[in-house]
Write an enzyme that holds these catalytic residues in place. Structure first.
Site, PDB file in Angstrom:
ATOM      1  N   LYS A  87      56.020  59.350  66.891  1.00 32.41           N
ATOM      2  CA  LYS A  87      56.829  59.718  68.069  1.00 32.41           C
ATOM      3  C   LYS A  87      57.489  58.455  68.583  1.00 32.41           C
ATOM      4  O   LYS A  87      56.955  57.366  68.407  1.00 32.41           O
ATOM      5  CB  LYS A  87      55.919  60.288  69.167  1.00 32.41           C
ATOM      6  CG  LYS A  87      56.651  61.149  70.172  1.00 32.41           C
ATOM      7  CD  LYS A  87      56.768  62.578  69.688  1.00 32.41           C
ATOM      8  CE  LYS A  87      57.620  63.436  70.586  1.00 32.41           C
ATOM      9  NZ  LYS A  87      57.499  64.866  70.230  1.00 32.41           N
TER      10      LYS A  87
ATOM     11  N   ASP B  12      63.509  65.440  71.181  1.00 25.99           N
ATOM     12  CA  ASP B  12      62.457  65.838  72.119  1.00 25.99           C
ATOM     13  C   ASP B  12      63.156  65.829  73.488  1.00 25.99           C
ATOM     14  O   ASP B  12      64.388  65.966  73.532  1.00 25.99           O
ATOM     15  CB  ASP B  12      61.269  64.862  72.068  1.00 25.99           C
ATOM     16  CG  ASP B  12      60.031  65.396  72.784  1.00 25.99           C
ATOM     17  OD1 ASP B  12      59.315  66.232  72.210  1.00 25.99           O
ATOM     18  OD2 ASP B  12      59.775  64.992  73.944  1.00 25.99           O
TER      19      ASP B  12
HETATM   20  P1  NDP Z   1      64.798  69.223  77.011  1.00 23.30           P
HETATM   21  O1  NDP Z   1      65.181  67.835  77.382  1.00 23.30           O
HETATM   22  O2  NDP Z   1      65.781  70.075  76.305  1.00 23.30           O
HETATM   23  O3  NDP Z   1      64.336  70.024  78.311  1.00 23.30           O
HETATM   24  C1  NDP Z   1      63.286  69.556  79.084  1.00 23.30           C
HETATM   25  C2  NDP Z   1      63.101  70.479  80.261  1.00 23.30           C
HETATM   26  O4  NDP Z   1      61.907  70.132  80.944  1.00 23.30           O
HETATM   27  C3  NDP Z   1      64.216  70.378  81.286  1.00 23.30           C
HETATM   28  O5  NDP Z   1      64.354  71.585  81.947  1.00 23.30           O
HETATM   29  C4  NDP Z   1      63.678  69.292  82.207  1.00 23.30           C
HETATM   30  O6  NDP Z   1      64.227  69.310  83.510  1.00 23.30           O
HETATM   31  C5  NDP Z   1      62.206  69.642  82.244  1.00 23.30           C
HETATM   32  N1  NDP Z   1      61.436  68.433  82.515  1.00 23.30           N
HETATM   33  C6  NDP Z   1      61.424  67.300  81.782  1.00 23.30           C
HETATM   34  N2  NDP Z   1      60.643  66.379  82.340  1.00 23.30           N
HETATM   35  C7  NDP Z   1      60.145  66.957  83.454  1.00 23.30           C
HETATM   36  C8  NDP Z   1      59.263  66.513  84.447  1.00 23.30           C
HETATM   37  N3  NDP Z   1      58.744  65.277  84.430  1.00 23.30           N
HETATM   38  N4  NDP Z   1      58.965  67.385  85.445  1.00 23.30           N
HETATM   39  C9  NDP Z   1      59.498  68.632  85.483  1.00 23.30           C
HETATM   40  N5  NDP Z   1      60.347  69.097  84.556  1.00 23.30           N
HETATM   41  C10 NDP Z   1      60.666  68.273  83.559  1.00 23.30           C
HETATM   42  O7  NDP Z   1      63.454  69.075  76.173  1.00 23.30           O
HETATM   43  P2  NDP Z   1      62.748  70.124  75.197  1.00 23.30           P
HETATM   44  O8  NDP Z   1      62.996  71.497  75.654  1.00 23.30           O
HETATM   45  O9  NDP Z   1      63.101  69.730  73.814  1.00 23.30           O
HETATM   46  O10 NDP Z   1      61.215  69.745  75.407  1.00 23.30           O
HETATM   47  C11 NDP Z   1      60.384  70.415  76.343  1.00 23.30           C
HETATM   48  C12 NDP Z   1      58.932  70.230  75.954  1.00 23.30           C
HETATM   49  O11 NDP Z   1      58.722  70.787  74.651  1.00 23.30           O
HETATM   50  C13 NDP Z   1      58.452  68.783  75.846  1.00 23.30           C
HETATM   51  O12 NDP Z   1      57.092  68.722  76.217  1.00 23.30           O
HETATM   52  C14 NDP Z   1      58.568  68.481  74.357  1.00 23.30           C
HETATM   53  O13 NDP Z   1      57.719  67.432  73.965  1.00 23.30           O
HETATM   54  C15 NDP Z   1      58.142  69.822  73.783  1.00 23.30           C
HETATM   55  N6  NDP Z   1      58.528  70.099  72.412  1.00 23.30           N
HETATM   56  C16 NDP Z   1      59.836  70.047  72.034  1.00 23.30           C
HETATM   57  C17 NDP Z   1      60.188  70.368  70.740  1.00 23.30           C
HETATM   58  C18 NDP Z   1      61.602  70.402  70.294  1.00 23.30           C
HETATM   59  O14 NDP Z   1      61.842  70.804  69.146  1.00 23.30           O
HETATM   60  N7  NDP Z   1      62.579  70.048  71.114  1.00 23.30           N
HETATM   61  C19 NDP Z   1      59.165  70.707  69.743  1.00 23.30           C
HETATM   62  C20 NDP Z   1      57.841  70.821  70.258  1.00 23.30           C
HETATM   63  C21 NDP Z   1      57.546  70.502  71.550  1.00 23.30           C
HETATM   64  P3  NDP Z   1      65.344  68.224  83.915  1.00 23.30           P
HETATM   65  O15 NDP Z   1      66.604  68.704  83.266  1.00 23.30           O
HETATM   66  O16 NDP Z   1      65.381  68.258  85.403  1.00 23.30           O
HETATM   67  O17 NDP Z   1      64.886  66.897  83.386  1.00 23.30           O
HETATM   68  O1  2IT Z   2      57.009  67.666  69.653  1.00 24.00           O
HETATM   69  C1  2IT Z   2      57.617  68.028  68.620  1.00 24.00           C
HETATM   70  O2  2IT Z   2      57.029  68.643  67.727  1.00 24.00           O
HETATM   71  C2  2IT Z   2      59.029  67.714  68.504  1.00 24.00           C
HETATM   72  N1  2IT Z   2      59.606  67.178  69.436  1.00 24.00           N
HETATM   73  C3  2IT Z   2      59.762  68.032  67.238  1.00 24.00           C
HETATM   74  C4  2IT Z   2      59.489  66.980  66.195  1.00 24.00           C
HETATM   75  C5  2IT Z   2      60.314  67.093  64.938  1.00 24.00           C
HETATM   76  O3  2IT Z   2      60.184  66.160  64.126  1.00 24.00           O
HETATM   77  O4  2IT Z   2      61.042  68.062  64.744  1.00 24.00           O
END
Ligand code: NDP
Ligand code: 2IT
Length: 449
Positions: free
Chosen positions: A130, A170
């Site tokens: 990561k 992420d």
């Molecule tokens: P995005 O940046 O697309 O969206 C993040 C969302 O979470 C936004 O709505 C953001 O609000 C909110 N957020 C972020 N930080 C905070 C915080 N400190 N407090 C409250 N709200 C917060 O990210 P993703 O959707 O990609 O990721 C969301 C979660 O999913 C994370 O935990 C990530 O690690 C996990 N994840 C993502 C994957 C992926 O493929 N993208 C895969 C597996 C897990 P704001 O716009 O106000 O910052």
């Molecule tokens: O937390 C996660 O699994 C991710 N942000 C996606 C990682 C990836 O390599 O697609």
């Protein structure tokens, strides 16, 4: 020299050492503690694995670097960049990049540690890693984002490669950032390879990768519900976050007839009693992905309630899908959810529940899937993107979606296999043991590395 469990390292001793070695890393300690506690009995009855968790809790390599970039006012700004290469026992390091002001070594080590187990659960040959930066993309122009990404990649490129380490998105890193990062990698390496996943499907990306985490989460939830003869149709669903994972989880829930009542961002949450439908979700997608606005604007547009600086967990629901960030669900939230009738929690985010909250869900025997199982669909399709890149081919939407469904089903089966406690399925135990075995066996085969 680390002692093995065979010579008497108890969970308490392990955690004391872990805290002493990582004194300013609460999130990392939290994620390791959850795993150590749930693996304790299993390792006791499988002594060949003794001591391996100590090795797994030490990253193979950590890279920290300066990221200088020039903002639109012609000022030089300095951020800190990281890549934690946690474990390469079963494949090249694989895991996302996070750009958020809260990013620090503790958060990236916890994410890389979780990623190792998650990637193992997918069944694909991917190690765990990561990275990211404390850079805040909010309010930055596209050119500022580009200059930041180029500077970040200028340093990172020497440490990654399609057979070494394959980053992805992420929080704060989506298609736009992956494009800029890839462009700079290509200039420096002078080759077009699948060194990043989450690329646009027009130039090396996989169909369904943007959707994969959210869709995969809902596929997993369907399997959990099926164990109790339930389905999504007609259920009240809470979603937190409104980014990549939240949007596609919402889309799939709507497709299956569930009623999504809430979505949120870091400023607050909206509560739409009528449910968020596909048209309203489209508004959210444009608001968040193009206008980069705040979720409060949804409440203005659709005349529903908005709660500033609050989380949605007090709204009565059947299913809760935390899809924002770590530790967004406290013990009190877990109690409120269960008391208000919630019987299924699927984590789209990584470690959104505090350990006390996840312990409570298990104690109450609700359907509770930790992120390393429930959100593995994203990295699984990243793995499929790597395969397509290596084969120089592009699979159809339908094929990738079928593969994703198959993967989530297999992960669910793994959780059942290792987590069954009588009638109850302990998905925490199931995913930790299921993810651990493959990595641990590979480490044993490869000697003291
Ligand atoms: P995005 O940046 O697309 O969206 C993040 C969302 O979470 C936004 O709505 C953001 O609000 C909110 N957020 C972020 N930080 C905070 C915080 N400190 N407090 C409250 N709200 C917060 O990210 P993703 O959707 O990609 O990721 C969301 C979660 O999913 C994370 O935990 C990530 O690690 C996990 N994840 C993502 C994957 C992926 O493929 N993208 C895969 C597996 C897990 P704001 O716009 O106000 O910052
Ligand atoms: O937390 C996660 O699994 C991710 N942000 C996606 C990682 C990836 O390599 O697609």
């Amino acid at each position: 020299m680390s002692k093995t469990k065979k010579v008497g390292l108890s969970v308490q001793q392990f955690l004391l050492r872990l805290r002493a070695r990582n004194p300013y890393e609460p999130e990392f300690v939290q994620s390791v503690q959850e795993v150590v506690e749930s693996l304790d009995d299993f390792i006791d009855s499988h002594p060949k694995y003794a001591g391996l968790l100590e090795r797994m809790a030490e990253p193979e390599r950590t890279i920290i670097f300066r990221v200088p970039w020039i903002n639109d006012n012609n000022e030089i700004v300095i951020n800190r960049g990281y890549r934690v290469q946690m474990n390469s026992a079963i494949g090249p390091y694989k895991g996302g990049l996070r750009f958020h002001p809260s990013v620090n070594l503790s958060i990236l080590k916890f994410l890389a540690f979780e990623q190792t187990f998650k990637n193992s659960l997918t069944g694909l040959p991917m190690g765990g890693g990561k990275g990211g930066s404390d850079f805040d993309p909010k309010g930055k122009s596209d050119y500022e984002i580009m200059r930041f990404c180029q500077s970040f990649m200028t340093e990172l490129h020497g440490h990654i490669g399609m057979n070494t380490d394959v980053p992805a998105g992420d929080i704060g890193v989506g298609g736009r950032e992956i494009g800029f990062l890839f462009g700079q990698y290509k200039r420096l390496a002078k080759e077009f390879t699948g060194v990043l996943t989450g690329k646009h499907p027009g130039w090396g990306g996989s169909h369904i990768r943007p959707e994969a985490t959210g869709y995969g989460l809902v596929y997993f939830v369907q399997h959990m519900l099926a164990t109790r003869n339930k389905a999504i149709k007609g259920k009240r669903v809470l979603i937190s976050g409104s980014g990549n994972v939240a949007q596609f989880a919402c889309e799939k829930i709507i497709e299956h007839g569930g009623k999504v009542l809430t979505m949120s961002d870091s400023n607050g949450f909206v509560y739409d009693k009528n449910g968020i439908d596909i048209e309203k979700l489209e508004f959210i997608k444009i608001l968040k992905n193009q206008k980069r606005g705040r979720i409060a604007e949804y409440a203005d547009r659709y005349h529903c309630e908005y709660f500033e600086n609050a989380k949605p967990w007090n709204v009565a629901c059947h299913i809760a899908l935390p899809c924002a960030t770590q530790n967004e669900l406290e013990f009190e939230d877990a109690v409120a959810l269960v008391e208000n009738g919630c019987y299924c929690v699927g984590e789209g985010a990584n470690m959104p529940s505090r350990n006390a909250a996840s312990d409570y869900f298990v104690e109450k025997k609700i359907l509770y899937a930790p992120g390393k199982a429930a959100n593995a669909g994203g990295v699984a399709v990243s793995g499929l993107e790597m395969t397509q890149n290596n084969m120089r081919t592009v699979w159809t939407h339908e094929k990738v979606d079928r593969e994703l469904q198959g993967t989530m089903h297999r992960i669910h089966n793994t959780c059942v296999k290792y987590g069954k406690e009588g009638e109850f399925i302990n998905y925490v135990k199931g995913s930790n043991i299921g993810g651990f075995i493959k990595v641990a066996d590979a480490m044993l085969d490869q000697g003291a590395v």
